[in-house]
Write a protein that holds these residues in place. Structure first.
Motif, PDB file in Angstrom:
ATOM      1  N   ALA A 134      41.025 -62.824   6.420  1.00 42.24           N
ATOM      2  CA  ALA A 134      40.978 -62.935   4.962  1.00 42.24           C
ATOM      3  C   ALA A 134      42.181 -62.215   4.348  1.00 42.24           C
ATOM      4  O   ALA A 134      42.446 -61.059   4.674  1.00 42.24           O
ATOM      5  N   THR A 135      42.906 -62.907   3.471  1.00 45.36           N
ATOM      6  CA  THR A 135      44.081 -62.299   2.840  1.00 45.36           C
ATOM      7  C   THR A 135      43.744 -61.602   1.529  1.00 45.36           C
ATOM      8  O   THR A 135      44.606 -60.972   0.923  1.00 45.36           O
ATOM      9  N   ARG A 136      42.489 -61.707   1.106  1.00 42.20           N
ATOM     10  CA  ARG A 136      42.034 -61.029  -0.119  1.00 42.20           C
ATOM     11  C   ARG A 136      40.524 -60.876  -0.041  1.00 42.20           C
ATOM     12  O   ARG A 136      39.864 -61.565   0.755  1.00 42.20           O
ATOM     13  N   PRO A 137      39.959 -59.990  -0.850  1.00 42.49           N
ATOM     14  CA  PRO A 137      38.499 -59.898  -0.892  1.00 42.49           C
ATOM     15  C   PRO A 137      37.917 -61.190  -1.462  1.00 42.49           C
ATOM     16  O   PRO A 137      38.505 -61.797  -2.367  1.00 42.49           O
ATOM     17  N   MET A 138      36.784 -61.604  -0.934  1.00 43.42           N
ATOM     18  CA  MET A 138      36.152 -62.820  -1.472  1.00 43.42           C
ATOM     19  C   MET A 138      34.678 -62.872  -1.116  1.00 43.42           C
ATOM     20  O   MET A 138      34.215 -62.236  -0.156  1.00 43.42           O
ATOM     21  N   ARG A 139      33.964 -63.611  -1.943  1.00 47.54           N
ATOM     22  CA  ARG A 139      32.556 -63.918  -1.691  1.00 47.54           C
ATOM     23  C   ARG A 139      32.462 -65.426  -1.493  1.00 47.54           C
ATOM     24  O   ARG A 139      32.901 -66.198  -2.357  1.00 47.54           O
ATOM     25  N   VAL A 140      31.925 -65.825  -0.382  1.00 43.50           N
ATOM     26  CA  VAL A 140      31.836 -67.248  -0.039  1.00 43.50           C
ATOM     27  C   VAL A 140      30.368 -67.659  -0.070  1.00 43.50           C
ATOM     28  O   VAL A 140      29.534 -67.064   0.617  1.00 43.50           O
ATOM     29  N   ARG A 141      30.070 -68.661  -0.869  1.00 48.15           N
ATOM     30  CA  ARG A 141      28.700 -69.163  -0.975  1.00 48.15           C
ATOM     31  C   ARG A 141      28.503 -70.353  -0.039  1.00 48.15           C
ATOM     32  O   ARG A 141      29.350 -71.249   0.028  1.00 48.15           O
ATOM     33  N   VAL A 142      27.361 -70.336   0.656  1.00 51.88           N
ATOM     34  CA  VAL A 142      26.979 -71.449   1.533  1.00 51.88           C
ATOM     35  C   VAL A 142      25.581 -71.880   1.086  1.00 51.88           C
ATOM     36  O   VAL A 142      24.572 -71.514   1.698  1.00 51.88           O
ATOM     37  N   PRO A 143      25.498 -72.651   0.013  1.00 53.63           N
ATOM     38  CA  PRO A 143      24.198 -72.898  -0.628  1.00 53.63           C
ATOM     39  C   PRO A 143      23.194 -73.652   0.237  1.00 53.63           C
ATOM     40  O   PRO A 143      21.985 -73.446   0.081  1.00 53.63           O
ATOM     41  N   VAL A 144      23.653 -74.511   1.141  1.00 51.68           N
ATOM     42  CA  VAL A 144      22.719 -75.290   1.947  1.00 51.68           C
ATOM     43  C   VAL A 144      21.830 -74.390   2.800  1.00 51.68           C
ATOM     44  O   VAL A 144      20.676 -74.713   3.080  1.00 51.68           O
ATOM     45  N   ILE A 145      22.355 -73.218   3.195  1.00 54.35           N
ATOM     46  CA  ILE A 145      21.529 -72.278   3.971  1.00 54.35           C
ATOM     47  C   ILE A 145      21.183 -71.028   3.156  1.00 54.35           C
ATOM     48  O   ILE A 145      20.676 -70.054   3.701  1.00 54.35           O
ATOM     49  N   GLY A 146      21.471 -71.068   1.856  1.00 55.58           N
ATOM     50  CA  GLY A 146      21.094 -69.962   0.972  1.00 55.58           C
ATOM     51  C   GLY A 146      21.762 -68.645   1.319  1.00 55.58           C
ATOM     52  O   GLY A 146      21.139 -67.594   1.274  1.00 55.58           O
ATOM     53  N   LEU A 147      23.055 -68.705   1.649  1.00 57.76           N
ATOM     54  CA  LEU A 147      23.752 -67.512   2.132  1.00 57.76           C
ATOM     55  C   LEU A 147      25.030 -67.280   1.332  1.00 57.76           C
ATOM     56  O   LEU A 147      25.733 -68.232   0.975  1.00 57.76           O
ATOM     57  N   THR A 148      25.307 -66.014   1.059  1.00 60.47           N
ATOM     58  CA  THR A 148      26.595 -65.608   0.513  1.00 60.47           C
ATOM     59  C   THR A 148      27.215 -64.605   1.476  1.00 60.47           C
ATOM     60  O   THR A 148      26.579 -63.609   1.824  1.00 60.47           O
ATOM     61  N   ALA A 149      28.438 -64.885   1.917  1.00 58.12           N
ATOM     62  CA  ALA A 149      29.136 -64.008   2.857  1.00 58.12           C
ATOM     63  C   ALA A 149      30.275 -63.308   2.130  1.00 58.12           C
ATOM     64  O   ALA A 149      31.029 -63.944   1.384  1.00 58.12           O
ATOM     65  N   THR A 150      30.391 -62.001   2.344  1.00 56.41           N
ATOM     66  CA  THR A 150      31.432 -61.204   1.718  1.00 56.41           C
ATOM     67  C   THR A 150      32.508 -60.863   2.732  1.00 56.41           C
ATOM     68  O   THR A 150      32.207 -60.428   3.848  1.00 56.41           O
ATOM     69  N   PHE A 151      33.763 -61.073   2.358  1.00 56.84           N
ATOM     70  CA  PHE A 151      34.910 -60.716   3.183  1.00 56.84           C
ATOM     71  C   PHE A 151      35.745 -59.674   2.452  1.00 56.84           C
ATOM     72  O   PHE A 151      36.018 -59.823   1.255  1.00 56.84           O
ATOM     73  N   VAL A 152      36.145 -58.636   3.165  1.00 53.50           N
ATOM     74  CA  VAL A 152      37.103 -57.686   2.603  1.00 53.50           C
ATOM     75  C   VAL A 152      38.501 -58.137   3.021  1.00 53.50           C
ATOM     76  O   VAL A 152      38.661 -58.896   3.985  1.00 53.50           O
ATOM     77  N   GLU A 153      39.502 -57.690   2.302  1.00 53.55           N
ATOM     78  CA  GLU A 153      40.868 -58.047   2.652  1.00 53.55           C
ATOM     79  C   GLU A 153      41.194 -57.561   4.067  1.00 53.55           C
ATOM     80  O   GLU A 153      40.915 -56.409   4.421  1.00 53.55           O
TER      81      GLU A 153
END
Length: 324
Positions: free
Chosen positions: A257-276
């Motif tokens: 990950a080149t920046r912090p981000m929150r990625v939503r995966v709605p089909v499985i009801g999940l949000t994944a957080t990435f730090v830079e």
């Protein structure tokens, strides 16, 4: 002309369930990971074909050199009636084996196993046209789940090529080889392709080419998740990383990950957080030594009978017999 005998053990619904399960597990563990099998949608398969033609990517050429040189010997030693190819894809490299078995007069059946029904059907129809009247069985399935369901008469030669064994971690390799042994009878055969340990610079270049094709291939897995699971990954926000692990003797491919981000995966009801700077592993590719291959085959119940390398000793192909 004969017709393709198509058997489906892996339905689209099975694939969707497996993808959901793998993504949920991989995005919630530390460190994050995704299994490499999800690389191979239509776009990923196209990119991989391009990778195999890159100057840095030697395994395909090296294995093809061995098979071309040794196929007649394989046919003579095994006398195989049935060739079973696991993860068959286009079945291009196995043509050397099929031609040799046909020329030896023993070939009666071809069994091709792959997860993609469309790719498998196309490859199988080509095989029917080339090797008629040999029976061609196309099996849609996963080589980690459906080995015991494979058709084909003895003696069988199971081919597992391309160095794909290296994508399995040691425990999974042992489980897979044991499953192959349970599938075949005493005296039947396994032909195994394994990439070999060599200098790290050559290995890293093979997985991080100058043209950036492997980087595009790696990031494409995020497009798969976006399409199939309605995720909102920004592939451009991830850097491709290829790193040699000297202790494990494998290449790891990662997405950083080149920046912090929150990625939503709605089909499985999940949000994944990435730090830079956080890295997610997408593949391991183990490189082998001959001794390691022999030990792992022996532990699974196979006796190595032949060992060949290409002219530059970059890749190894072993022929082993199932023993009691």
């Amino acid at each position: 002309m004969s017709e393709v005998d198509l058997t489906v053990h892996l339905t689209p619904d099975d694939v969707v369930r497996a993808l959901r399960s793998d993504v949920r597990a991989g995005l919630t563990e530390t460190p994050k990971s995704l299994p490499p099998k999800w690389f191979y949608d239509a776009r990923g398969s196209e990119l991989f074909e391009r990778i195999t033609r890159l100057p840095e990517y030697y395994p395909t050429r090296a294995e093809s050199e061995i098979l071309q040189a040794r196929a007649a010997e394989v046919a003579g030693v095994t006398g195989a009636r049935t060739l079973v190819e696991l993860g068959s894809g286009s079945s291009e490299k196995t043509r050397f084996l099929l031609d040799a078995l046909r020329d030896a007069g023993t070939l009666r059946e071809i069994v091709a196993l792959d997860v993609s029904e469309s790719a498998l059907r196309a490859a199988a129809e080509t095989l029917v046209s080339v090797y008629d009247p040999v029976d061609v069985h196309a099996v849609v399935g996963d080589f980690t789940q459906h080995l015991s369901l494979l058709p084909g008469g003895a003696p069988r030669l199971v081919a597992f090529l391309g160095g794909t064994l290296g994508n399995l971690v040691p425990a999974d390799r042992a489980k897979f080889l044991a499953a192959v042994r349970e599938t075949v009878d005493d005296g039947e055969w396994l032909l195994l392709g394994t990439d070999l340990v060599k200098d790290p610079e050559t290995l890293v270049r093979a997985y991080d080419d100058a043209a950036g094709v492997t980087a595009e291939f790696n990031r494409n897995v995020l497009q798969v998740l976006n399409r199939e699971l309605s995720a909102d990954f920004d592939p451009a926000a991830f850097e491709h990383v290829a790193r040699w692990d000297d202790e494990a003797e494998w290449i790891e491919m990662r997405l950083r990950a080149t920046r912090p981000m929150r990625v939503r995966v709605p089909v499985i009801g999940l949000t994944a957080t990435f730090v830079e700077g956080e890295e997610m592993r997408t593949e391991v590719s183990t490189k082998f030594r001959r001794e390691r291959v022999a030990v792992e085959l022996g532990d699974a119940g196979f006796e190595p009978v032949r060992w060949w390398t290409d002219s530059a000793s970059r890749f190894g192909v072993s022929l082993s017999r199932a023993t009691s």
